[in-house]
Design a protein around this motif. Structure first.
Motif, PDB file in Angstrom:
ATOM      1  N   HIS A 260      29.804  38.245  40.367  1.00  0.00           N
ATOM      2  CA  HIS A 260      29.528  39.641  40.005  1.00  0.00           C
ATOM      3  C   HIS A 260      29.530  40.537  41.242  1.00  0.00           C
ATOM      4  N   ASP A 261      28.803  40.121  42.268  1.00  0.00           N
ATOM      5  CA  ASP A 261      28.725  40.925  43.489  1.00  0.00           C
ATOM      6  C   ASP A 261      30.078  41.048  44.180  1.00  0.00           C
TER       7      ASP A 261
ATOM      8  N   VAL B 108      29.928  42.486  29.544  1.00  0.00           N
ATOM      9  CA  VAL B 108      29.987  41.138  30.117  1.00  0.00           C
ATOM     10  C   VAL B 108      31.280  40.455  29.677  1.00  0.00           C
ATOM     11  N   ALA B 109      31.729  39.514  30.441  1.00  0.00           N
ATOM     12  CA  ALA B 109      31.246  39.189  31.775  1.00  0.00           C
ATOM     13  C   ALA B 109      32.068  39.960  32.809  1.00  0.00           C
ATOM     14  N   THR B 110      31.474  40.142  33.983  1.00  0.00           N
ATOM     15  CA  THR B 110      32.143  40.902  35.027  1.00  0.00           C
ATOM     16  C   THR B 110      33.512  40.336  35.360  1.00  0.00           C
ATOM     17  N   SER B 111      33.603  39.002  35.448  1.00  0.00           N
ATOM     18  CA  SER B 111      34.857  38.354  35.837  1.00  0.00           C
ATOM     19  C   SER B 111      35.825  38.185  34.673  1.00  0.00           C
TER      20      SER B 111
ATOM     21  N   CYS C 198      26.765  45.718  33.918  1.00  0.00           N
ATOM     22  CA  CYS C 198      27.630  44.538  33.815  1.00  0.00           C
ATOM     23  C   CYS C 198      26.880  43.335  34.375  1.00  0.00           C
ATOM     24  N   ALA C 199      27.311  42.148  33.998  1.00  0.00           N
ATOM     25  CA  ALA C 199      26.696  40.927  34.526  1.00  0.00           C
ATOM     26  C   ALA C 199      27.669  39.775  34.356  1.00  0.00           C
ATOM     27  N   ASP C 200      27.401  38.729  35.112  1.00  0.00           N
ATOM     28  CA  ASP C 200      28.238  37.533  35.066  1.00  0.00           C
ATOM     29  C   ASP C 200      27.335  36.302  35.158  1.00  0.00           C
TER      30      ASP C 200
ATOM     31  N   ARG D  61      27.441  49.006  37.775  1.00  0.00           N
ATOM     32  CA  ARG D  61      27.012  47.745  38.398  1.00  0.00           C
ATOM     33  C   ARG D  61      25.910  47.051  37.594  1.00  0.00           C
TER      34      ARG D  61
END
Length: 210
Positions: free
Chosen positions: A188-189, A153-156, A180-182, A177
């Motif tokens: 995220h998507d 984390v985080a995806t971004s 990971c998480a945001d 996919r």
């Protein structure tokens, strides 16, 4: 710079020989040349941010399979010196430092919130990317790694920064996919569906990867 999911490289049933067919030399090289990079899954983050906690079960299940496959596992955690020597005035990360001691080097909040084994590697970073100011690249080259799989984390932030850095350094990249998480699921998507694939990464689930 696309690399195949490791799960596709498992020995396949071989009815003729009553067992499993061996991996080819190319397939074996793909496995031993791969590292799993898990970033910022640490207590201060998983305790404070619910989105970060949601990846812990999938990664906890994945780690034993990765170790059994001989994949190098690298945990990357973020922490800052208590005297702020690594935080110039106005730096983006000052807000994390000022929020409490969860990001202070040596504090319990900087400890990895996943099972760590003796053979794993732990890298301390001061910025978003797992490569920025660390010896991660040296460790990967020492293990003849040319492909990395990214989770965390985080995806971004950590995931994206590490992905771009890895691509610049010539690594083949895969992103997990559900590993990971945001804080914003739409962000995220967007990264998983648009940004990472458009820049050569393979995006798969933990189960698909291994």
């Amino acid at each position: 710079m696309r690399t195949r999911a490791i799960g596709k490289l498992k020995p396949q049933p071989d009815a003729e020989h009553g067992g499993c067919s061996p991996l080819s030399r190319k397939e074996f090289a793909d496995i031993i040349g791969t590292a799993l990079i898990v970033g910022d899954i640490q207590r201060g983050i998983t305790d404070a941010y619910p989105f970060a906690r949601q990846v812990v079960p999938a990664l906890t299940d994945l780690l034993p399979r990765a170790r059994a496959a001989g994949i190098l596992i690298v945990f990357v955690r973020i922490a800052f010196r208590a005297n702020r020597a690594d935080l110039p005035p106005g730096n983006l990360f000052s807000a994390f430092f000022d929020a409490g001691d969860s990001f202070h080097e040596g504090a319990a909040g900087t400890m990895i919130d996943l099972p760590v084994k003796h053979e794993d590697v732990v890298v301390l970073k001061r910025r978003a990317s797992a490569f920025a100011g660390t010896d991660l690249d040296l460790v990967l080259r020492a293990h003849a790694v040319d492909a990395i799989t990214i989770a965390g984390v985080a995806t971004s932030a950590m995931v994206a920064a590490t992905f771009y850095d890895a691509a610049d350094r010539g690594y083949r990249t895969t992103v997990l996919r559900d590993g990971c998480a945001d804080s914003d699921p739409t962000v995220h998507d967007f990264f998983m569906d648009k940004i990472f694939p458009s820049r050569g990464a393979e995006v798969v689930s933990c189960a698909e990867w291994l």
